[in-house]
Design an enzyme around this catalytic site. Structure first.
Site, mmCIF file in Angstrom:
data_model
loop_
_atom_site.group_PDB
_atom_site.id
_atom_site.type_symbol
_atom_site.label_atom_id
_atom_site.label_comp_id
_atom_site.label_asym_id
_atom_site.label_seq_id
_atom_site.Cartn_x
_atom_site.Cartn_y
_atom_site.Cartn_z
ATOM 1 C CD GLU A 131 -2.851 -1.452 2.278
ATOM 2 O OE1 GLU A 131 -2.841 -0.618 3.190
ATOM 3 O OE2 GLU A 131 -3.588 -2.451 2.274
ATOM 4 C CG ASN A 172 -0.478 -6.863 -1.741
ATOM 5 O OD1 ASN A 172 -1.004 -7.429 -2.705
ATOM 6 N ND2 ASN A 172 -1.016 -6.865 -0.528
ATOM 7 C CG HIS A 208 -9.792 -5.963 0.017
ATOM 8 N ND1 HIS A 208 -10.098 -7.157 0.644
ATOM 9 C CD2 HIS A 208 -8.480 -5.737 0.263
ATOM 10 C CE1 HIS A 208 -9.007 -7.621 1.267
ATOM 11 N NE2 HIS A 208 -8.019 -6.784 1.036
ATOM 12 C CD GLU A 236 -4.544 -8.024 1.067
ATOM 13 O OE1 GLU A 236 -5.469 -7.342 1.559
ATOM 14 O OE2 GLU A 236 -3.340 -7.751 1.240
ATOM 15 C CG ASP A 238 -12.628 -9.345 0.727
ATOM 16 O OD1 ASP A 238 -12.518 -8.308 0.034
ATOM 17 O OD2 ASP A 238 -12.232 -9.405 1.907
HETATM 18 O O1 G3I Z 1 -4.244 -7.782 18.312
HETATM 19 C C1 G3I Z 1 -5.304 -6.970 18.825
HETATM 20 C C2 G3I Z 1 -5.831 -7.548 20.111
HETATM 21 O O2 G3I Z 1 -4.816 -7.533 21.084
HETATM 22 C C3 G3I Z 1 -7.040 -6.713 20.557
HETATM 23 O O3 G3I Z 1 -7.613 -7.291 21.688
HETATM 24 C C4 G3I Z 1 -8.076 -6.653 19.452
HETATM 25 C C5 G3I Z 1 -9.265 -5.767 19.817
HETATM 26 O O4 G3I Z 1 -9.795 -5.118 18.691
HETATM 27 O O5 G3I Z 1 -7.480 -6.118 18.309
HETATM 28 C C6 G3I Z 1 -6.415 -6.896 17.826
HETATM 29 O O6 G3I Z 1 -5.896 -6.301 16.679
HETATM 30 C C7 G3I Z 1 -6.682 -6.427 15.508
HETATM 31 C C8 G3I Z 1 -5.859 -7.163 14.468
HETATM 32 O O7 G3I Z 1 -6.548 -7.195 13.248
HETATM 33 C C9 G3I Z 1 -5.548 -8.594 14.884
HETATM 34 O O8 G3I Z 1 -6.726 -9.325 15.036
HETATM 35 C C10 G3I Z 1 -7.029 -5.046 15.016
HETATM 36 O O9 G3I Z 1 -7.919 -4.421 15.927
HETATM 37 C C11 G3I Z 1 -7.664 -5.111 13.655
HETATM 38 O O10 G3I Z 1 -7.806 -3.795 13.144
HETATM 39 C C12 G3I Z 1 -6.782 -5.904 12.725
HETATM 40 O O11 G3I Z 1 -7.418 -5.964 11.475
HETATM 41 C C13 G3I Z 1 -6.642 -6.462 10.412
HETATM 42 C C14 G3I Z 1 -6.378 -5.352 9.397
HETATM 43 O O12 G3I Z 1 -5.659 -5.879 8.310
HETATM 44 C C15 G3I Z 1 -5.591 -4.205 10.000
HETATM 45 O O13 G3I Z 1 -5.246 -3.266 9.029
HETATM 46 C C16 G3I Z 1 -7.414 -7.580 9.756
HETATM 47 O O14 G3I Z 1 -7.541 -8.668 10.669
HETATM 48 C C17 G3I Z 1 -6.684 -8.038 8.500
HETATM 49 O O15 G3I Z 1 -7.468 -8.963 7.804
HETATM 50 C C18 G3I Z 1 -6.434 -6.834 7.605
HETATM 51 O O16 G3I Z 1 -5.764 -7.221 6.457
HETATM 52 C C19 G3I Z 1 -5.484 -6.180 5.512
HETATM 53 C C20 G3I Z 1 -4.192 -6.549 4.821
HETATM 54 O O17 G3I Z 1 -3.166 -6.766 5.756
HETATM 55 C C21 G3I Z 1 -3.769 -5.469 3.821
HETATM 56 N N1 G3I Z 1 -4.841 -5.179 2.897
HETATM 57 C C22 G3I Z 1 -6.121 -4.877 3.496
HETATM 58 C C23 G3I Z 1 -6.561 -5.996 4.438
HETATM 59 C C24 G3I Z 1 -7.948 -5.730 5.005
HETATM 60 O O18 G3I Z 1 -7.944 -4.588 5.808
#
Ligand code: G3I
Length: 317
Positions: A131, A172, A208, A236, A238
């Site tokens: 990104e 990416n 996405h 990725e 969806d």
């Molecule tokens: O690890 C913390 C945890 O300690 C806490 O209790 C919890 C409460 O919300 O949050 C946890 O962190 C989360 C993390 O995923 C791990 O589960 C974050 O809040 C959450 O925002 C994060 O989301 C991820 C996101 O990237 C962040 O930008 C998604 O799971 C993940 O699927 C998503 O993937 C991204 C790709 O890397 C890049 N392209 C876009 C794609 C979708 O956003």
């Protein structure tokens, strides 16, 4: 039916899924995720990111990433590393460290070298830079860009290649599926990197997308990327909808998935497709886009949706 990866392999491609560590305790879920007939390659959705792997400077933890590597290995599946340099999920010690150019360059190089070396020989691909662009095609003003300059990208690729000469190195991004300012900016950057002999192997197209809004220029745009002498990978995918789900939306979604898969099939250097988790049960969409979801080919009860059959038939065409 044969399984999506089996069908993809008939044309030398792969079909894969992202996953995340908390999901691996769900045995009904892992039974499908670990079926290499469906998924030939697995991407860790979070656990190889900077915040997960280097939470404080010079202190590395590989546990979460390794758990997914072990899962894939146990099932005969390949792995896409995701990701090395990104503005998001970047710990505060990096973003707010006020490092000078030389120091941040060496921090970035150390992060890349350590991760790529740790999993050397075990991953098929790495998303090296994720990104890098804004939607208008300008460079995203992340800490690497503002401190190091545009060169951070080439340095990142060179550092990754030096650590593992065999893993495919990708840039990416999202909103580059169809033509437009952002796709053009990425094309121009990769063109420049290739001209400078930077070690870049692939363009990762996140995918996405939104039901009913799949761009009409996918195939032409991906062919243009590939003309630079790189592979393209859908990394990725969806296709989300505004809830509630209806039969009409599910049918349109099936059509839209088939459109994306067909575009990949029609571009010889499109090497494969990864969906950003296979089931609505674990999709990232509802947490991010309120009122939207049901973006995956399997529903939240792990049952195949109409999109499954349309993907299978597009892979068989
Ligand atoms: O690890 C913390 C945890 O300690 C806490 O209790 C919890 C409460 O919300 O949050 C946890 O962190 C989360 C993390 O995923 C791990 O589960 C974050 O809040 C959450 O925002 C994060 O989301 C991820 C996101 O990237 C962040 O930008 C998604 O799971 C993940 O699927 C998503 O993937 C991204 C790709 O890397 C890049 N392209 C876009 C794609 C979708 O956003």
């Amino acid at each position: 039916s044969a399984g999506l990866n089996v069908l993809a392999e008939k044309s030398g491609r792969y079909f894969g899924s992202a996953t995340d560590n908390p999901e691996l305790t769900d045995t009904a879920y892992t039974a499908i995720l670990g079926d290499k007939n469906e998924f030939g390659i697995i991407t860790p959705g979070n656990s190889m990111k900077w915040d997960a792997t280097e939470p404080s400077r010079g202190t590395f933890t590989f546990t979460g990433g390794q758990q997914i590597v072990d899962f894939a290995n146990a099932n005969g599946q390949a792995i896409r590393g995701h990701n090395l340099v990104w503005h998001s999920q970047l710990p505060a010690w990096v973003t707010s460290g006020n490092f000078d150019k030389a120091t941040l360059t060496s921090i970035m190089q150390n992060h890349i070298t350590t991760l790529v070396t740790h999993w050397k020989g075990q991953l098929a691909q790495w998303d090296v830079v994720n990104e890098a662009f804004n939607d208008d095609g300008t460079f995203r003003q992340n800490v690497f860009y503002t401190t190091i300059g545009e060169d951070y990208i080439q340095i990142a690729f060179e550092t990754a290649r030096a650590a593992d000469p065999d893993v495919k190195l990708c840039i990416n991004d999202y909103n580059i599926e169809g033509s437009g300012a952002k796709a053009t900016a990425l094309y121009n950057l990769v063109s420049k990197l290739k001209a400078a002999n930077a070690p870049i192997d692939c363009i990762g197209i996140q995918g996405h997308l939104i039901v009913g809004e799949v761009p009409s220029t996918l195939q032409a745009n991906w062919a243009q990327f590939a003309s630079l002498g790189v592979d393209v990978a859908i990394t990725e995918l969806d296709i989300r909808m505004t809830l509630p789900e209806t039969d009409a939306l599910l049918q349109q979604q099936a059509k839209d998935y088939a459109t994306v898969v067909a575009a990949c099939m029609n571009v010889s250097r499109c090497i494969g497709i990864t969906i950003w988790d296979y089931t609505d049960k674990y999709s990232w969409v509802p947490q991010t886009f309120s009122g939207q979801g049901d973006a995956c080919p399997w529903d939240s009860n792990l049952q195949k949706k109409p999109a499954y059959a349309s993907i299978a038939s597009a892979l068989s065409a």
